[in-house]
Motif scaffolding. Structure first.
Motif, mmCIF file in Angstrom:
data_model
loop_
_atom_site.group_PDB
_atom_site.id
_atom_site.type_symbol
_atom_site.label_atom_id
_atom_site.label_comp_id
_atom_site.label_asym_id
_atom_site.label_seq_id
_atom_site.Cartn_x
_atom_site.Cartn_y
_atom_site.Cartn_z
ATOM 1 N N ASP A 10 -8.286 -1.454 4.618
ATOM 2 C CA ASP A 10 -9.347 -0.498 4.320
ATOM 3 C C ASP A 10 -9.949 0.050 5.608
ATOM 4 O O ASP A 10 -10.621 1.083 5.599
ATOM 5 C CB ASP A 10 -10.456 -1.166 3.491
ATOM 6 N N ASN B 250 -7.854 5.692 3.834
ATOM 7 C CA ASN B 250 -8.567 4.452 3.496
ATOM 8 C C ASN B 250 -10.061 4.678 3.696
ATOM 9 O O ASN B 250 -10.501 5.806 3.969
ATOM 10 C CB ASN B 250 -8.036 3.259 4.300
ATOM 11 N N ARG C 230 0.831 -1.212 0.000
ATOM 12 C CA ARG C 230 0.000 0.000 0.000
ATOM 13 C C ARG C 230 0.863 1.260 0.000
ATOM 14 O O ARG C 230 0.528 2.251 -0.646
ATOM 15 C CB ARG C 230 -0.928 -0.001 1.208
ATOM 16 N N ASP D 47 2.139 1.727 -3.463
ATOM 17 C CA ASP D 47 1.090 2.159 -4.389
ATOM 18 C C ASP D 47 0.640 3.598 -4.160
ATOM 19 O O ASP D 47 -0.104 4.155 -4.973
ATOM 20 C CB ASP D 47 -0.131 1.241 -4.266
#
Length: 320
Positions: A283, A246, A212, A215
């Motif tokens: 998330d 998130n 994450r 990214d």
């Protein structure tokens, strides 16, 4: 003028400390950073596993690493045992931040360790100056993890250079050799680097969290208290945290009072947040990461990261 910190740095090939990030900076990372020519730091949470902390300190002492540990002063005021455990194993450095603990300062001063204070605004800077610490970590709002959100790194560094002769470490947004060159040129003697080391191969971050960070793009972080509120964490409210945005932060950021009410009436929310972190459901659970995440592109060893950051000298020479 030389002091304990500048003398320590003469033994290092790269003027970089990995930030003492609980959940990322364990003994593997601290050992690798030390071996790569920097100063390796352990991250110590507010209520650490004392046996695990002792084991990590014993290992680093046995390896003769150049290492230290970072502590939360507000937690040490409640229980100074974690600091005492670390001091028993002769760390090179102890970093204190997030409040002020006279007991902790006194304990470190009785040891040979270099004493650093992490500060996030001018009032904290003045307090660190008054305490006569060996070095001050000037943390800007760009930094990942917990801290204040009041002033940017470069502005803060310039102010601090004008106010004190105590050696300064710059923290926040320093991710590349160019960034390191910039803060060295600005008056810092070293950098306190967090986000880039979260994706080191030796970091304790789980692979899903590292991905994450890789990214992430510019604008993908948020400074917020919502994760602390949801976990019922003991962080003082003026220390929020910069994390990757998130679904949870998108839903609740800006609605903190409503979230506090919801958590009080629904204890299961806190349990779910804690389990999300354990289970890698990012998330919901937080990944603390700074604005420099937009510049992180691959998982590398700490040694490779330090070798790359060590190119800062080329940029300093080019600027001259």
């Amino acid at each position: 003028m030389m002091n304990a910190l500048t003398e320590l740095l003469t033994t290092r090939t790269v003027p970089v400390f990995n930030a003492s990030m609980a959940g990322a900076a364990g003994p593997d990372l601290a050992s690798a950073v030390s071996g790569g020519g920097g100063v390796g730091m352990l991250g110590v949470p507010s209520a650490p596993d004392l046996d695990g902390l002792t084991s990590a300190a014993e290992r680093l002492q046995r390896e003769r690493a150049v290492w230290g540990a970072g502590f939360l002063s507000f937690a040490l005021d409640a229980d100074i045992t974690p600091l005492q455990r670390v001091l028993d194993h002769e760390p090179s450095v102890v970093a204190l931040g997030f409040g002020h603990s006279d007991a902790a300062v006194t304990a470190v001063r009785k040891s040979p360790a270099v004493l650093l204070a992490q500060v996030g605004n001018i009032a904290e800077l003045e307090s660190a100056i008054d305490a006569g610490v060996d070095g001050i970590i000037v943390r800007g709002a760009e930094a990942g993890g917990h801290g204040r959100n009041e002033i940017s790194t470069l502005t803060f560094l310039q102010i601090a250079v004008e106010r004190t002769s105590i050696p300064l470490l710059a923290a926040g947004g320093i991710t590349t050799a160019r960034g390191l060159a910039a803060v060295i040129a600005g008056g810092a003697i070293a950098a306190w680097v967090g986000t880039r080391f979260t994706v080191a191969s030796e970091s304790q971050f789980p692979d899903a969290a590292k991905q994450r960070v890789l990214d992430a793009r510019d604008g993908d972080t948020v400074y917020t208290r919502v994760f602390d509120i949801a976990q019922r964490a003991a962080w003082p409210p003026h220390y929020g945290g910069r994390a990757l945005s998130n679904s949870f932060s998108d839903t609740w950021h800006g609605r903190e009072h409503e979230l506090e009410t919801t958590v009080r009436s629904s204890p299961s929310m806190a349990d779910d947040m804690l389990s999300a972190r354990r289970e890698g459901r990012f998330d919901v659970g937080p990944i603390y990461s700074g604005e420099g995440s937009a510049l992180v592109t691959r998982v590398e060893s700490a040694e490779a990261i330090l070798a790359d950051l060590g190119r800062y000298r080329d940029y300093l020479h080019a600027a001259r």
